[in-house]
Design a protein around this motif. Structure first.
Motif, mmCIF file in Angstrom:
data_model
loop_
_atom_site.group_PDB
_atom_site.id
_atom_site.type_symbol
_atom_site.label_atom_id
_atom_site.label_comp_id
_atom_site.label_asym_id
_atom_site.label_seq_id
_atom_site.Cartn_x
_atom_site.Cartn_y
_atom_site.Cartn_z
ATOM 1 N N UNK A 16 94.761 79.766 20.499
ATOM 2 C CA UNK A 16 93.388 79.488 20.927
ATOM 3 C C UNK A 16 93.075 77.999 20.775
ATOM 4 N N UNK A 17 93.784 77.132 21.489
ATOM 5 C CA UNK A 17 93.513 75.696 21.357
ATOM 6 C C UNK A 17 92.095 75.350 21.795
ATOM 7 N N UNK A 18 91.464 74.415 21.054
ATOM 8 C CA UNK A 18 90.068 74.073 21.316
ATOM 9 C C UNK A 18 89.902 73.163 22.512
ATOM 10 N N UNK A 19 90.936 72.377 22.823
ATOM 11 C CA UNK A 19 90.821 71.443 23.941
ATOM 12 C C UNK A 19 92.212 71.129 24.482
ATOM 13 N N UNK A 20 92.245 70.279 25.498
ATOM 14 C CA UNK A 20 93.515 69.946 26.147
ATOM 15 C C UNK A 20 94.476 69.247 25.200
ATOM 16 N N UNK A 21 93.947 68.371 24.325
ATOM 17 C CA UNK A 21 94.816 67.651 23.398
ATOM 18 C C UNK A 21 95.546 68.619 22.470
ATOM 19 N N UNK A 22 94.809 69.554 21.865
ATOM 20 C CA UNK A 22 95.428 70.505 20.926
ATOM 21 C C UNK A 22 96.408 71.406 21.661
ATOM 22 N N UNK A 23 96.025 71.857 22.850
ATOM 23 C CA UNK A 23 96.920 72.732 23.628
ATOM 24 C C UNK A 23 98.241 72.047 23.913
ATOM 25 N N UNK A 24 98.188 70.779 24.244
ATOM 26 C CA UNK A 24 99.397 70.040 24.602
ATOM 27 C C UNK A 24 100.174 69.590 23.378
ATOM 28 N N UNK A 25 99.467 69.362 22.257
ATOM 29 C CA UNK A 25 100.129 68.823 21.069
ATOM 30 C C UNK A 25 100.782 69.898 20.215
ATOM 31 N N UNK A 26 100.139 71.059 20.090
ATOM 32 C CA UNK A 26 100.694 72.144 19.271
ATOM 33 C C UNK A 26 101.660 72.959 20.109
ATOM 34 N N UNK A 27 102.938 72.679 19.960
ATOM 35 C CA UNK A 27 103.931 73.359 20.768
ATOM 36 C C UNK A 27 103.856 72.882 22.206
ATOM 37 N N UNK A 28 104.722 73.413 23.046
ATOM 38 C CA UNK A 28 104.685 73.071 24.468
ATOM 39 C C UNK A 28 103.701 73.985 25.178
ATOM 40 N N UNK A 29 102.995 73.441 26.149
ATOM 41 C CA UNK A 29 102.074 74.251 26.942
ATOM 42 C C UNK A 29 102.091 73.778 28.381
ATOM 43 N N UNK A 30 102.043 74.732 29.283
ATOM 44 C CA UNK A 30 101.816 74.427 30.687
ATOM 45 C C UNK A 30 100.312 74.451 30.916
ATOM 46 N N UNK A 31 99.732 73.341 31.335
ATOM 47 C CA UNK A 31 98.300 73.273 31.586
ATOM 48 C C UNK A 31 98.078 73.553 33.067
ATOM 49 N N UNK A 32 97.473 74.706 33.347
ATOM 50 C CA UNK A 32 97.290 75.156 34.728
ATOM 51 C C UNK A 32 95.810 75.250 35.074
ATOM 52 N N UNK A 33 95.521 75.211 36.360
ATOM 53 C CA UNK A 33 94.148 75.349 36.849
ATOM 54 C C UNK A 33 93.966 76.734 37.458
ATOM 55 N N UNK A 34 92.879 77.392 37.066
ATOM 56 C CA UNK A 34 92.514 78.689 37.632
ATOM 57 C C UNK A 34 91.023 78.735 37.859
ATOM 58 N N UNK A 35 90.512 79.924 38.137
ATOM 59 C CA UNK A 35 89.073 80.086 38.338
ATOM 60 C C UNK A 35 88.619 81.401 37.723
ATOM 61 N N UNK A 36 87.526 81.345 36.949
ATOM 62 C CA UNK A 36 86.904 82.560 36.441
ATOM 63 C C UNK A 36 86.077 83.158 37.575
ATOM 64 N N UNK A 37 86.453 84.349 38.008
ATOM 65 C CA UNK A 37 85.760 84.979 39.140
ATOM 66 C C UNK A 37 84.757 86.024 38.682
ATOM 67 N N UNK A 38 84.897 86.472 37.410
ATOM 68 C CA UNK A 38 83.964 87.491 36.917
ATOM 69 C C UNK A 38 84.014 87.503 35.394
ATOM 70 N N UNK A 39 82.898 87.874 34.771
ATOM 71 C CA UNK A 39 82.812 88.013 33.318
ATOM 72 C C UNK A 39 82.412 89.433 32.994
ATOM 73 N N UNK A 40 83.098 90.039 32.019
ATOM 74 C CA UNK A 40 82.783 91.405 31.603
ATOM 75 C C UNK A 40 82.852 91.460 30.083
ATOM 76 N N UNK A 41 81.673 91.358 29.438
ATOM 77 C CA UNK A 41 81.636 91.320 27.979
ATOM 78 C C UNK A 41 82.366 90.096 27.475
ATOM 79 N N UNK A 42 83.310 90.271 26.523
ATOM 80 C CA UNK A 42 84.039 89.114 25.993
ATOM 81 C C UNK A 42 85.191 88.651 26.880
ATOM 82 N N UNK A 43 85.425 89.361 27.989
ATOM 83 C CA UNK A 43 86.586 89.074 28.830
ATOM 84 C C UNK A 43 86.185 88.327 30.101
#
Length: 371
Positions: free
Chosen positions: A243-270
């Motif tokens: 659960x990285x807080x931002x792009x820096x943490x995501x990229x720094x803690x282990x390897x991560x592929x930073x991808x672009x997507x779109x949230x199309x719907x929200x249902x409760x916590x998901x």
């Protein structure tokens, strides 16, 4: 650095009963002229925890450690150890010990003399100092090497001498500054396990500095990730990785592929997220509908060369590297160039092979808030 209150040696059982101390920073800042090395940092290290300060060179982690030790004085804010305000106290009055990156062993002294040096300087009799040193050498597994010079020891053994010398004064807090950086990879793994085991067995409060993400994930109860003199995120190794807080943490803690997507719907916590042809469900982490960035770990990406998976993203393997326990791939795809790791496979997928790409949804994929 450590004020000894007694010359009576404590055995391992007594050390186990010794009260561990907390460490607290309250809006602590350190300036060197116009340069701010640590900028209004606040955190708590709970008694008996090993907390790692992690970050790239120049982020402020070593300066923070040195302020705990009293080797640097805070420009602003408060530092408390065991609930006592030590902000303006010297290193000698703080009841902490530090293991330096270079180990800083005296080359002209034997192992025993190195470890007994602290108690001797603090006023212990030679007999008591030797007894304390012998006990701590036993704790770190160096019994029988007391008469050797540091130059006659391996790197791992020298590191243990440095730990014994720090432990001999039985500090409230033990500090490590890049303790494994001088060791080879295999020895680093073994020594970090030794440090973690010792910390847990003796219920020590430890602040540990490293720039090595794997090392931090392996030894820590909690990790404080620093960037540009500030705290980027604090959490358990699992929280930071998943659960990285931002792009820096995501990229720094282990390897991560930073991808672009779109949230199309929200249902409760998901959140229902669309990435090219993939539609996945993830914890929304406070984001709203619209474009989002995602951190996708290399081992959370599945490659299927049979192309049998429906609704997958099509890609092509461009490079495959066999590394014994794992195979690493570079994969070209419409969602970006992907770094993928497969475990337990003997034969790599050949470069040029078309593959269907999908994600493991139970782990390794997370929305990055605010990105």
């Amino acid at each position: 650095m450590n004020q000894m209150t007694s010359v009576t040696p404590l055995g391992p059982s007594a050390m186990l009963k010794k009260q561990a101390a907390s460490v607290e920073f309250r809006n602590v800042t350190k300036r060197y002229g116009s340069v701010t090395a640590v900028d209004s940092v606040s955190f708590v290290i709970e008694p008996g925890q090993l907390v790692t300060l992690l970050g790239p060179s120049g982020c402020g982690k070593t300066t923070t450690l040195r302020m705990i030790a009293g080797l640097e004085m805070a420009s602003a804010g408060q530092i408390l150890i065991g609930g006592r305000d030590v902000t303006n106290l010297s290193a000698a009055d703080r009841d902490v010990s530090m293991v330096f990156q270079s180990y800083a062993l005296f080359p002209h002294m034997s192992v025993l003399e190195n470890v007994a040096y602290g108690p001797t300087v603090q006023g212990a009799s030679k007999k008591d100092a030797v007894a304390m040193a012998m006990e701590k050498l036993s704790l770190v597994g160096l019994t029988g090497l007391e008469k050797r010079a540091p130059s006659e020891l391996s790197g791992g053994q020298q590191q243990r001498v440095a730990v014994a010398r720090a432990l001999v004064l039985e500090p409230q807090v033990l500090l490590f500054d890049e303790p494994l950086s001088n060791l080879d990879a295999k020895l680093r793994r073994r020594v970090r396990e030794d440090i973690r085991e010792l910390q847990q067995n003796l219920n020590l409060t430890v602040a540990y500095v490293t720039h090595d993400q794997e090392e931090a994930l392996a030894v820590s109860d909690r990790i404080i990730v620093m960037s540009n003199a500030r705290i980027a995120q604090t959490g358990t190794p699992r929280e930071l990785y998943e659960e990285p807080a931002d792009l820096f943490v995501a990229d720094f803690i282990g390897d991560a592929n930073i991808l672009t997507g779109a949230v199309v719907d929200l249902a409760g916590p998901q959140a229902h997220v669309q990435i090219d042809r993939l539609r996945i469900e993830l914890p929304h982490r406070g984001v709203m509908k619209g474009p989002v960035k995602l951190a996708v770990r290399p081992d959370a990406i599945f490659l299927d060369e049979t192309m049998a998976q429906p609704n997958a993203v099509s890609g092509t393997v461009r490079k495959a590297s066999y590394l014994g326990t794992q195979i690493e791939y570079e994969v070209e795809s419409p969602i970006g160039e992907l770094f993928v790791v497969q475990y337990g496979r003997k034969e790599p997928i050949a470069p040029g092979t078309p593959v269907a790409i999908s994600f493991a949804l139970q782990r390794g994929v997370a929305i990055i808030p605010g990105a």
